[in-house]
Design an enzyme around this catalytic site. Sequence first.
Site, PDB file in Angstrom:
ATOM      1  N   THR A   2       0.831  -1.210   0.000  1.00  0.00           N
ATOM      2  CA  THR A   2       0.000   0.000   0.000  1.00  0.00           C
ATOM      3  C   THR A   2       0.863   1.257   0.000  1.00  0.00           C
ATOM      4  O   THR A   2       0.585   2.187  -0.768  1.00  0.00           O
ATOM      5  CB  THR A   2      -0.976  -0.017   1.190  1.00  0.00           C
ATOM      6  OG1 THR A   2      -1.797  -1.188   1.082  1.00  0.00           O
ATOM      7  CG2 THR A   2      -1.851   1.218   1.208  1.00  0.00           C
ATOM      8  N   GLU A  61       0.854   9.602  -5.510  1.00  0.00           N
ATOM      9  CA  GLU A  61       1.344  10.944  -5.175  1.00  0.00           C
ATOM     10  C   GLU A  61       2.228  11.488  -6.301  1.00  0.00           C
ATOM     11  O   GLU A  61       2.178  12.673  -6.615  1.00  0.00           O
ATOM     12  CB  GLU A  61       2.138  10.921  -3.863  1.00  0.00           C
ATOM     13  CG  GLU A  61       1.285  10.736  -2.634  1.00  0.00           C
ATOM     14  CD  GLU A  61       0.735  12.044  -2.091  1.00  0.00           C
ATOM     15  OE1 GLU A  61       0.537  13.009  -2.868  1.00  0.00           O
ATOM     16  OE2 GLU A  61       0.509  12.093  -0.888  1.00  0.00           O
ATOM     17  N   HIS A 106      -6.865   0.509  -0.918  1.00  0.00           N
ATOM     18  CA  HIS A 106      -6.102  -0.489  -1.673  1.00  0.00           C
ATOM     19  C   HIS A 106      -7.069  -1.652  -1.872  1.00  0.00           C
ATOM     20  O   HIS A 106      -7.357  -2.382  -0.940  1.00  0.00           O
ATOM     21  CB  HIS A 106      -4.854  -0.908  -0.899  1.00  0.00           C
ATOM     22  CG  HIS A 106      -3.851  -1.620  -1.746  1.00  0.00           C
ATOM     23  ND1 HIS A 106      -2.537  -1.724  -1.366  1.00  0.00           N
ATOM     24  CD2 HIS A 106      -3.941  -2.256  -2.939  1.00  0.00           C
ATOM     25  CE1 HIS A 106      -1.858  -2.398  -2.287  1.00  0.00           C
ATOM     26  NE2 HIS A 106      -2.708  -2.734  -3.253  1.00  0.00           N
TER      27      HIS A 106
END
Length: 128
Positions: free
Chosen positions: A36, A44, A70
Amino acid sequence: MAKPVPIGSKGEAREQVQFKHTLSAHHEKLPPVYSTPDMIRLMETAAFHAIHPFCDEGELNVGTHINIEHRAATGIGAQVLATAELESFDGRFYSLRVTAHDGAREIGRGTVGRAVINLSQFMAKMRK
């Protein structure tokens, strides 16, 4: 920022899952699936790419918050594509919709927040 970032601006980032991106890299009892934190890092990066072309010289955009699910596991060798699309701007903070896909299915989705900073001013504050 001299140039406003248009709503709908997009960015992407991709990588092939390697052992270093898996849970197993952090603990031998965990399975060899994409972690994750690595998926969020890729999301990002996609968000960074959506905003960066609009930054002035000496400016960068940095993360301010994340809200990510996730949703599916993916393994070593998979090609993961993260995409980001600017949804809103409130005068200081940008909110982007992000997804991650492994070529077969969506493995993650959510939102990330970003803000534009002046790098030299930011680093001066960090040194204090």
